[in-house]
Design a protein around this motif. Structure first.
Motif, mmCIF file in Angstrom:
data_model
loop_
_atom_site.group_PDB
_atom_site.id
_atom_site.type_symbol
_atom_site.label_atom_id
_atom_site.label_comp_id
_atom_site.label_asym_id
_atom_site.label_seq_id
_atom_site.Cartn_x
_atom_site.Cartn_y
_atom_site.Cartn_z
ATOM 1 N N ASN A 8 18.446 -58.301 57.875
ATOM 2 C CA ASN A 8 17.621 -59.275 58.589
ATOM 3 C C ASN A 8 16.252 -58.706 58.935
ATOM 4 O O ASN A 8 15.234 -59.404 58.827
ATOM 5 N N VAL A 9 16.218 -57.447 59.352
ATOM 6 C CA VAL A 9 14.934 -56.807 59.662
ATOM 7 C C VAL A 9 14.059 -56.766 58.406
ATOM 8 O O VAL A 9 12.877 -57.130 58.449
ATOM 9 N N PHE A 10 14.650 -56.356 57.291
ATOM 10 C CA PHE A 10 13.878 -56.280 56.050
ATOM 11 C C PHE A 10 13.498 -57.659 55.515
ATOM 12 O O PHE A 10 12.440 -57.815 54.897
ATOM 13 N N ARG A 11 14.336 -58.656 55.759
ATOM 14 C CA ARG A 11 14.001 -60.030 55.360
ATOM 15 C C ARG A 11 12.784 -60.520 56.133
ATOM 16 O O ARG A 11 11.857 -61.099 55.557
ATOM 17 N N ILE A 12 12.752 -60.255 57.434
ATOM 18 C CA ILE A 12 11.609 -60.674 58.258
ATOM 19 C C ILE A 12 10.364 -59.890 57.861
ATOM 20 O O ILE A 12 9.265 -60.465 57.779
ATOM 21 N N LEU A 13 10.500 -58.598 57.585
ATOM 22 C CA LEU A 13 9.349 -57.811 57.118
ATOM 23 C C LEU A 13 8.793 -58.361 55.809
ATOM 24 O O LEU A 13 7.570 -58.484 55.645
ATOM 25 N N LEU A 14 9.685 -58.717 54.898
ATOM 26 C CA LEU A 14 9.248 -59.295 53.633
ATOM 27 C C LEU A 14 8.570 -60.641 53.865
ATOM 28 O O LEU A 14 7.534 -60.935 53.260
ATOM 29 N N ALA A 15 9.129 -61.442 54.742
ATOM 30 C CA ALA A 15 8.520 -62.740 55.057
ATOM 31 C C ALA A 15 7.127 -62.551 55.649
ATOM 32 O O ALA A 15 6.183 -63.277 55.283
ATOM 33 N N LEU A 16 6.961 -61.582 56.529
ATOM 34 C CA LEU A 16 5.643 -61.314 57.120
ATOM 35 C C LEU A 16 4.662 -60.836 56.055
ATOM 36 O O LEU A 16 3.494 -61.252 56.040
ATOM 37 N N PHE A 17 5.125 -59.972 55.168
ATOM 38 C CA PHE A 17 4.301 -59.496 54.072
ATOM 39 C C PHE A 17 3.852 -60.672 53.194
ATOM 40 O O PHE A 17 2.674 -60.777 52.824
ATOM 41 N N ILE A 58 3.255 -68.754 51.156
ATOM 42 C CA ILE A 58 3.412 -69.142 52.560
ATOM 43 C C ILE A 58 4.702 -69.934 52.749
ATOM 44 O O ILE A 58 5.463 -69.690 53.692
ATOM 45 N N THR A 59 4.973 -70.848 51.849
ATOM 46 C CA THR A 59 6.193 -71.663 51.926
ATOM 47 C C THR A 59 7.439 -70.784 51.823
ATOM 48 O O THR A 59 8.387 -70.930 52.606
ATOM 49 N N LEU A 60 7.441 -69.866 50.849
ATOM 50 C CA LEU A 60 8.588 -68.969 50.687
ATOM 51 C C LEU A 60 8.760 -68.069 51.908
ATOM 52 O O LEU A 60 9.888 -67.821 52.346
ATOM 53 N N ALA A 61 7.662 -67.584 52.449
ATOM 54 C CA ALA A 61 7.726 -66.717 53.633
ATOM 55 C C ALA A 61 8.339 -67.453 54.813
ATOM 56 O O ALA A 61 9.237 -66.931 55.489
ATOM 57 N N LEU A 62 7.862 -68.648 55.071
ATOM 58 C CA LEU A 62 8.375 -69.410 56.213
ATOM 59 C C LEU A 62 9.841 -69.784 56.013
ATOM 60 O O LEU A 62 10.647 -69.702 56.944
ATOM 61 N N GLY A 63 10.197 -70.179 54.798
ATOM 62 C CA GLY A 63 11.588 -70.504 54.514
ATOM 63 C C GLY A 63 12.501 -69.304 54.665
ATOM 64 O O GLY A 63 13.585 -69.394 55.251
ATOM 65 N N LEU A 64 12.062 -68.168 54.142
ATOM 66 C CA LEU A 64 12.861 -66.944 54.226
ATOM 67 C C LEU A 64 13.056 -66.513 55.679
ATOM 68 O O LEU A 64 14.124 -66.059 56.065
ATOM 69 N N ALA A 65 12.030 -66.701 56.483
ATOM 70 C CA ALA A 65 12.094 -66.262 57.884
ATOM 71 C C ALA A 65 12.879 -67.227 58.765
ATOM 72 O O ALA A 65 13.634 -66.796 59.636
ATOM 73 N N PHE A 66 12.701 -68.526 58.555
ATOM 74 C CA PHE A 66 13.190 -69.485 59.543
ATOM 75 C C PHE A 66 14.311 -70.416 59.095
ATOM 76 O O PHE A 66 14.982 -70.990 59.942
ATOM 77 N N PHE A 115 6.376 -51.370 41.320
ATOM 78 C CA PHE A 115 6.807 -51.917 42.606
ATOM 79 C C PHE A 115 7.348 -53.346 42.491
ATOM 80 O O PHE A 115 8.025 -53.818 43.400
ATOM 81 N N GLN A 116 7.089 -54.020 41.388
ATOM 82 C CA GLN A 116 7.571 -55.394 41.235
ATOM 83 C C GLN A 116 9.101 -55.468 41.242
ATOM 84 O O GLN A 116 9.665 -56.315 41.931
ATOM 85 N N PRO A 117 9.802 -54.598 40.519
ATOM 86 C CA PRO A 117 11.270 -54.622 40.612
ATOM 87 C C PRO A 117 11.770 -54.332 42.031
ATOM 88 O O PRO A 117 12.796 -54.867 42.453
ATOM 89 N N VAL A 118 11.044 -53.503 42.762
ATOM 90 C CA VAL A 118 11.418 -53.214 44.157
ATOM 91 C C VAL A 118 11.322 -54.491 44.991
ATOM 92 O O VAL A 118 12.217 -54.792 45.795
ATOM 93 N N LEU A 119 10.262 -55.259 44.789
ATOM 94 C CA LEU A 119 10.110 -56.522 45.526
ATOM 95 C C LEU A 119 11.212 -57.514 45.169
ATOM 96 O O LEU A 119 11.734 -58.219 46.040
ATOM 97 N N ILE A 120 11.559 -57.569 43.903
ATOM 98 C CA ILE A 120 12.637 -58.471 43.461
ATOM 99 C C ILE A 120 13.954 -58.073 44.136
ATOM 100 O O ILE A 120 14.654 -58.923 44.699
ATOM 101 N N ALA A 121 14.270 -56.788 44.088
ATOM 102 C CA ALA A 121 15.499 -56.297 44.715
ATOM 103 C C ALA A 121 15.470 -56.533 46.227
ATOM 104 O O ALA A 121 16.491 -56.911 46.824
ATOM 105 N N TRP A 122 14.329 -56.323 46.855
ATOM 106 C CA TRP A 122 14.168 -56.533 48.294
ATOM 107 C C TRP A 122 14.475 -57.982 48.651
ATOM 108 O O TRP A 122 15.219 -58.255 49.603
ATOM 109 N N ALA A 123 13.932 -58.917 47.896
ATOM 110 C CA ALA A 123 14.167 -60.340 48.171
ATOM 111 C C ALA A 123 15.654 -60.688 48.034
ATOM 112 O O ALA A 123 16.220 -61.389 48.885
#
Length: 141
Positions: A8-17, A58-66, A115-123
């Protein structure tokens, strides 16, 4: 599917990013993001592509966070988005286009590609999408 506190912490960090990136697409980094739009993208101006991708981020960030009940779907959507924009990152590297001050050399642009595969895995991990997919795969076997 329940996710851990760490996820959850990493999901919110990704959403903020992603929220930051999306807003920057529409404002102060708009020109720099145009460097990532390949010349072979048809029908749309580079500026329109940057604006639309900023809105998507922005849409993905807000959806992922909320939107808790849809976070798995948003995790998949964000992973797919990262895959879809990867050709732009490759194009930026191949064409040697500078951006953001930091992407001003072939070496920096090449390192960024890894870093793109890292972002994919993070999501997928932080949203519980990967965990959900594995659980469903086990149910089918």
């Amino acid at each position: 599917m329940k996710t851990s506190t760490l996820q959850n912490v990493f999901r919110i960090l990704l959403a903020l990013f992603m929220l930051y990136a999306g807003v920057s697409h529409l404002t102060f980094n708009r020109i720099d993001f145009q460097a990532q739009v390949p010349d072979w993208i048809p029908f749309f101006s580079k500026d329109l592509v940057v604006i639309l991708s900023g809105i998507v981020e922005i849409t993905l960030a807000l959806g992922l966070a909320f939107w808790k009940s849809k976070r798995i779907e948003f995790g998949w959507a964000l992973a797919i988005f990262f895959i879809l924009i990867f050709p732009g990152n490759i194009s930026q590297y191949l064409e040697g286009r500078d951006a953001f001050g930091a992407l001003n050399s072939d070496k920096a642009r090449l390192i960024r590609l890894f870093f793109q595969p890292v972002l994919i895995a993070w999501a997928l991990w932080s949203s519980g999408a990967w965990q959900n997919w594995r659980a469903k795969s086990k149910e089918k076997s």
